[in-house]
Enzyme design. Structure first.
Site, PDB file in Angstrom:
ATOM      1  N   ARG A   1       0.740  -1.354  -0.283  1.00 18.58           N
ATOM      2  CA  ARG A   1      -0.013  -0.099   0.012  1.00 18.58           C
ATOM      3  C   ARG A   1       0.964   1.223   0.035  1.00 18.58           C
ATOM      4  NH1 ARG A   1      -4.969   2.230   3.813  1.00 18.58           N
ATOM      5  NH2 ARG A   1      -5.700   0.858   1.399  1.00 18.58           N
TER       6      ARG A   1
ATOM      7  N   HIS B   1      -7.239   0.707  -6.122  1.00 19.20           N
ATOM      8  CA  HIS B   1      -7.605   0.145  -4.886  1.00 19.20           C
ATOM      9  C   HIS B   1      -8.087  -1.058  -5.356  1.00 19.20           C
ATOM     10  CE1 HIS B   1      -8.186  -0.672  -1.025  1.00 19.20           C
ATOM     11  NE2 HIS B   1      -9.192   0.083  -0.381  1.00 19.20           N
TER      12      HIS B   1
ATOM     13  N   GLN C   1     -10.671  -3.676  -2.404  1.00 18.01           N
ATOM     14  CA  GLN C   1     -11.647  -2.809  -2.472  1.00 18.01           C
ATOM     15  C   GLN C   1     -13.395  -3.414  -3.241  1.00 18.01           C
ATOM     16  OE1 GLN C   1     -12.376  -0.627   0.677  1.00 18.01           O
ATOM     17  NE2 GLN C   1     -14.339  -1.118   0.238  1.00 18.01           N
TER      18      GLN C   1
ATOM     19  N   ASP D   1     -16.852   8.461  -1.244  1.00 17.79           N
ATOM     20  CA  ASP D   1     -15.795   7.941  -0.809  1.00 17.79           C
ATOM     21  C   ASP D   1     -15.104   9.890   0.276  1.00 17.79           C
ATOM     22  OD1 ASP D   1     -13.105   7.568   0.479  1.00 17.79           O
ATOM     23  OD2 ASP D   1     -12.179   7.657  -1.726  1.00 17.79           O
TER      24      ASP D   1
ATOM     25  N   CYS E   1     -15.906   2.992   1.215  1.00 15.03           N
ATOM     26  CA  CYS E   1     -15.100   2.188   1.098  1.00 15.03           C
ATOM     27  C   CYS E   1     -14.077   2.173   2.447  1.00 15.03           C
ATOM     28  CB  CYS E   1     -14.023   2.216   0.132  1.00 15.03           C
ATOM     29  SG  CYS E   1     -12.920   4.155   0.234  1.00 15.03           S
TER      30      CYS E   1
ATOM     31  N   ARG F   1     -13.929  -7.423   3.164  1.00 15.78           N
ATOM     32  CA  ARG F   1     -12.631  -7.258   2.098  1.00 15.78           C
ATOM     33  C   ARG F   1     -11.521  -8.199   2.931  1.00 15.78           C
ATOM     34  NH1 ARG F   1     -10.280  -2.150   1.938  1.00 15.78           N
ATOM     35  NH2 ARG F   1      -8.884  -3.258   0.593  1.00 15.78           N
TER      36      ARG F   1
HETATM   37  N1  NVA Z   1      -9.285   7.623  -1.183  1.00 21.65           N
HETATM   38  C1  NVA Z   1      -8.994   7.091  -0.470  1.00 21.65           C
HETATM   39  C2  NVA Z   1      -9.421   5.891  -0.271  1.00 21.65           C
HETATM   40  C3  NVA Z   1      -9.463   5.050   1.401  1.00 21.65           C
HETATM   41  C4  NVA Z   1      -9.554   3.483   1.658  1.00 21.65           C
HETATM   42  C5  NVA Z   1      -7.849   7.479  -0.518  1.00 21.65           C
HETATM   43  O1  NVA Z   1      -6.933   7.084  -0.659  1.00 21.65           O
HETATM   44  O2  NVA Z   1      -7.008   7.945   1.358  1.00 21.65           O
HETATM   45  N1   CP Z   2     -11.289   0.976   2.851  1.00 24.69           N
HETATM   46  C1   CP Z   2      -9.639   0.707   3.281  1.00 24.69           C
HETATM   47  O1   CP Z   2      -9.079   0.379   2.292  1.00 24.69           O
HETATM   48  O2   CP Z   2      -9.513   1.083   4.520  1.00 24.69           O
HETATM   49  P1   CP Z   2      -7.984   1.182   5.250  1.00 24.69           P
HETATM   50  O3   CP Z   2      -7.993   2.501   4.706  1.00 24.69           O
HETATM   51  O4   CP Z   2      -8.529   1.051   6.761  1.00 24.69           O
HETATM   52  O5   CP Z   2      -6.866  -0.001   4.664  1.00 24.69           O
END
Ligand code: NVA
Ligand code: CP
Length: 331
Positions: free
Chosen positions: A108, A135, A138, A231, A272, A317
């Site tokens: 990540r 992602h 997800q 989101d 998400c 998830r």
């Molecule tokens: N768009 C958000 C998704 C988090 C799961 C981010 O990248 O922070």
């Molecule tokens: N939805 C999601 O990816 O959550 P986290 O950032 O908690 O992993």
């Protein structure tokens, strides 16, 4: 044709056929059912996975850890400060080191090019746990959740409100058009997905019977939607300064009672997570003190409503990540 994903990385759903995506959703449903019945899927003893997190996480990290434990595997978590990656050691070198010790790597972080490079050099499956652009894990959880609630995916109208140029908007547009669904980005035109990706997704849609609609109009965008999705307005890694602009541009696209009332009566609300729907978070309070808004991308009323399936998504998830690891490590 039998789907075989052994040895493959899972970096973006652009790399997967509709059949492969459907296979992973079905495998997720199967492992979820087994977990509920207490039937173990733990024939992965002796395998180990590394989880690299250059950004923070609750769901993705816990899903990989719980899934790996359920499968009988060892796990190493590398936190945003906890490894040499990128700072003292290149991605290619890190990939070759971890590839000698582990059976799979989750990443990540920031640019998609980083996870692509890891996969190029690791020699083992690499799983994208979120990049700026995509992602994909997800997406499987979200599709499983929609299937559980609506009974099917094909023909479903999913309206995404918010920043549709980033990981969630991009990924939803890809998965929807691969699976014959109707994707609408309902947002200010500055936040529409990139034209090249829209063009690619239009091609997917032609083959699957799905469609892509981009609109700034909330009424037509949410009309008869089966799913309304949003989101956060500011994603991880973005500077604090963008809040002002985002609030100004995206406030009309907040998912509230009026938006949900315009969708189908039994439409699902999806997110998400994490979400800013009240003042119980540090950032939520800071934004409130500066801009006076107590709810951001979704109102508390919608978040807590019967139509909200956000915690089903969160649970899924884990089941879907388990399926991705099983399929790519070999069943
Ligand atoms: N768009 C958000 C998704 C988090 C799961 C981010 O990248 O922070
Ligand atoms: N939805 C999601 O990816 O959550 P986290 O950032 O908690 O992993």
């Amino acid at each position: 044709m039998q789907v075989d994903l052994k040895g493959r990385s899972f970096l973006t759903l652009k790399d997967f056929t509709p059949e492969e995506i459907e296979y992973l959703i079905q495998l997720s449903a199967d492992v979820k059912d087994k977990k509920k019945k207490g039937i173990p899927v733990n024939n992965y003893q002796g395998k180990n996975v590394a989880l690299i997190f250059e950004k923070t996480s609750t769901r993705t990290r816990c899903s990989f850890e719980v899934a790996a434990h359920d499968m009988g595997m060892g796990v190493t978590y590398l936190d945003p400060q906890g490894s040499q990656i990128g700072k003292k050691e290149s991605i290619a070198d890190t990939a070759r080191v971890l590839g000698r010790m582990y059976d799979g790597i989750e990443y990540r972080g920031f640019e998609q090019s980083i996870v692509e490079e890891l996969a190029k050099y690791a020699g083992i499956p690499v799983w994208n746990g979120l990049t700026n652009e995509y992602h994909p894990t997800q997406m499987l959880a979200d599709m499983l959740t929609i299937r559980e609630h609506l009974g099917h995916l094909k023909g479903v109208k999913l309206t995404y409100m918010g920043d549709a140029r980033y990981n969630m908007g991009n990924s939803l547009m890809i998965v929807c058009t691969k699976l014959g669904m109707h994707f609408t980005a309902c947002t200010s035109k500055e936040y529409f997905p990139a034209p090249e990706l829209v063009e690619l997704c239009n091609k997917y849609a032609e083959e699957s019977g799905g469609s892509v609609t981009l609109t700034e109009d909330v009424l037509s965008g949410t009309k008869d939607a089966d799913v309304v999705y949003t989101d956060v307005w500011v994603s991880m890694g973005e500077p604090e300064e963008v809040w002002e602009e985002r609030i100004k541009m995206l406030k009309p696209y907040q998912v509230n009672k009026a938006a949900m009332a315009n969708a189908k009566p039994d439409a699902l609300f999806m997110h998400c997570l994490p979400a800013f729907h009240d003042l119980k978070t540090k950032i939520g309070r800071q934004v409130y003190e500066k801009f006076g808004l107590s709810e951001l991308e979704v109102t508390d009323e919608v978040f807590e409503s019967e139509q909200s399936v956000v915690f089903d998504e969160a649970e899924n998830r884990m089941h879907t990540i388990k399926a991705v690891m099983m399929a790519t490590l070999g069943l």
